[in-house]
Design a protein around this motif. Structure first.
Motif, PDB file in Angstrom:
ATOM      1  N   ASN A 168       8.454 -13.004 -21.365  1.00  0.00           N
ATOM      2  CA  ASN A 168       7.047 -13.246 -21.646  1.00  0.00           C
ATOM      3  C   ASN A 168       6.824 -13.117 -23.144  1.00  0.00           C
ATOM      4  O   ASN A 168       6.924 -12.042 -23.708  1.00  0.00           O
ATOM      5  CB  ASN A 168       6.168 -12.234 -20.894  1.00  0.00           C
ATOM      6  CG  ASN A 168       4.709 -12.591 -20.951  1.00  0.00           C
ATOM      7  OD1 ASN A 168       4.307 -13.460 -21.719  1.00  0.00           O
ATOM      8  ND2 ASN A 168       3.917 -11.924 -20.161  1.00  0.00           N
ATOM      9  N   GLU A 212       4.310 -14.974 -13.992  1.00  0.00           N
ATOM     10  CA  GLU A 212       3.267 -14.032 -13.571  1.00  0.00           C
ATOM     11  C   GLU A 212       3.592 -13.411 -12.218  1.00  0.00           C
ATOM     12  O   GLU A 212       3.392 -12.216 -12.009  1.00  0.00           O
ATOM     13  CB  GLU A 212       1.916 -14.730 -13.500  1.00  0.00           C
ATOM     14  CG  GLU A 212       1.321 -15.038 -14.856  1.00  0.00           C
ATOM     15  CD  GLU A 212      -0.022 -15.733 -14.743  1.00  0.00           C
ATOM     16  OE1 GLU A 212      -0.618 -15.737 -13.638  1.00  0.00           O
ATOM     17  OE2 GLU A 212      -0.482 -16.272 -15.751  1.00  0.00           O
ATOM     18  N   LYS A 213       4.084 -14.228 -11.296  1.00  0.00           N
ATOM     19  CA  LYS A 213       4.447 -13.720  -9.973  1.00  0.00           C
ATOM     20  C   LYS A 213       5.576 -12.694 -10.073  1.00  0.00           C
ATOM     21  O   LYS A 213       5.536 -11.650  -9.416  1.00  0.00           O
ATOM     22  CB  LYS A 213       4.856 -14.869  -9.055  1.00  0.00           C
ATOM     23  CG  LYS A 213       3.690 -15.722  -8.616  1.00  0.00           C
ATOM     24  CD  LYS A 213       4.042 -16.969  -7.862  1.00  0.00           C
ATOM     25  CE  LYS A 213       5.223 -16.941  -6.971  1.00  0.00           C
ATOM     26  NZ  LYS A 213       5.445 -18.195  -6.228  1.00  0.00           N
ATOM     27  N   HIS A 263       3.262 -19.606 -14.162  1.00  0.00           N
ATOM     28  CA  HIS A 263       2.820 -19.039 -12.888  1.00  0.00           C
ATOM     29  C   HIS A 263       3.958 -18.256 -12.239  1.00  0.00           C
ATOM     30  O   HIS A 263       3.742 -17.157 -11.718  1.00  0.00           O
ATOM     31  CB  HIS A 263       2.341 -20.156 -11.962  1.00  0.00           C
ATOM     32  CG  HIS A 263       1.850 -19.661 -10.644  1.00  0.00           C
ATOM     33  ND1 HIS A 263       0.695 -18.914 -10.506  1.00  0.00           N
ATOM     34  CD2 HIS A 263       2.373 -19.778  -9.400  1.00  0.00           C
ATOM     35  CE1 HIS A 263       0.528 -18.604  -9.238  1.00  0.00           C
ATOM     36  NE2 HIS A 263       1.530 -19.119  -8.539  1.00  0.00           N
ATOM     37  N   GLU A 294       6.341 -10.857 -12.710  1.00  0.00           N
ATOM     38  CA  GLU A 294       5.846  -9.655 -13.372  1.00  0.00           C
ATOM     39  C   GLU A 294       5.023  -8.795 -12.418  1.00  0.00           C
ATOM     40  O   GLU A 294       5.090  -7.570 -12.458  1.00  0.00           O
ATOM     41  CB  GLU A 294       5.032 -10.025 -14.614  1.00  0.00           C
ATOM     42  CG  GLU A 294       5.908 -10.566 -15.723  1.00  0.00           C
ATOM     43  CD  GLU A 294       5.122 -11.072 -16.907  1.00  0.00           C
ATOM     44  OE1 GLU A 294       3.944 -11.452 -16.738  1.00  0.00           O
ATOM     45  OE2 GLU A 294       5.689 -11.089 -18.009  1.00  0.00           O
TER      46      GLU A 294
END
Length: 51
Positions: free
Chosen positions: A45, A14-15, A11, A17
């Protein structure tokens, strides 16, 4: 790493990116560099785009 840690790390990745995409769209190269370093520190990633 526990499963919970993996999910939380994913998570966070993702934040970061998403923040990188916003910084790139704004042309903020200093922020992009900082965010790329943070992504690398998290292990980057390993997934292919779109997966």
């Amino acid at each position: 790493m526990t499963r919970s840690g993996f999910v939380e790390g994913g998570h966070q990745l993702e934040k970061l990116e998403f923040a990188l995409a916003v910084a790139e769209a704004r042309g903020d190269s200093e922020r992009c560099s900082f965010l790329r370093d943070q992504i690398t520190d998290l292990g980057g990633n390993a997934e292919e785009p779109g997966t």
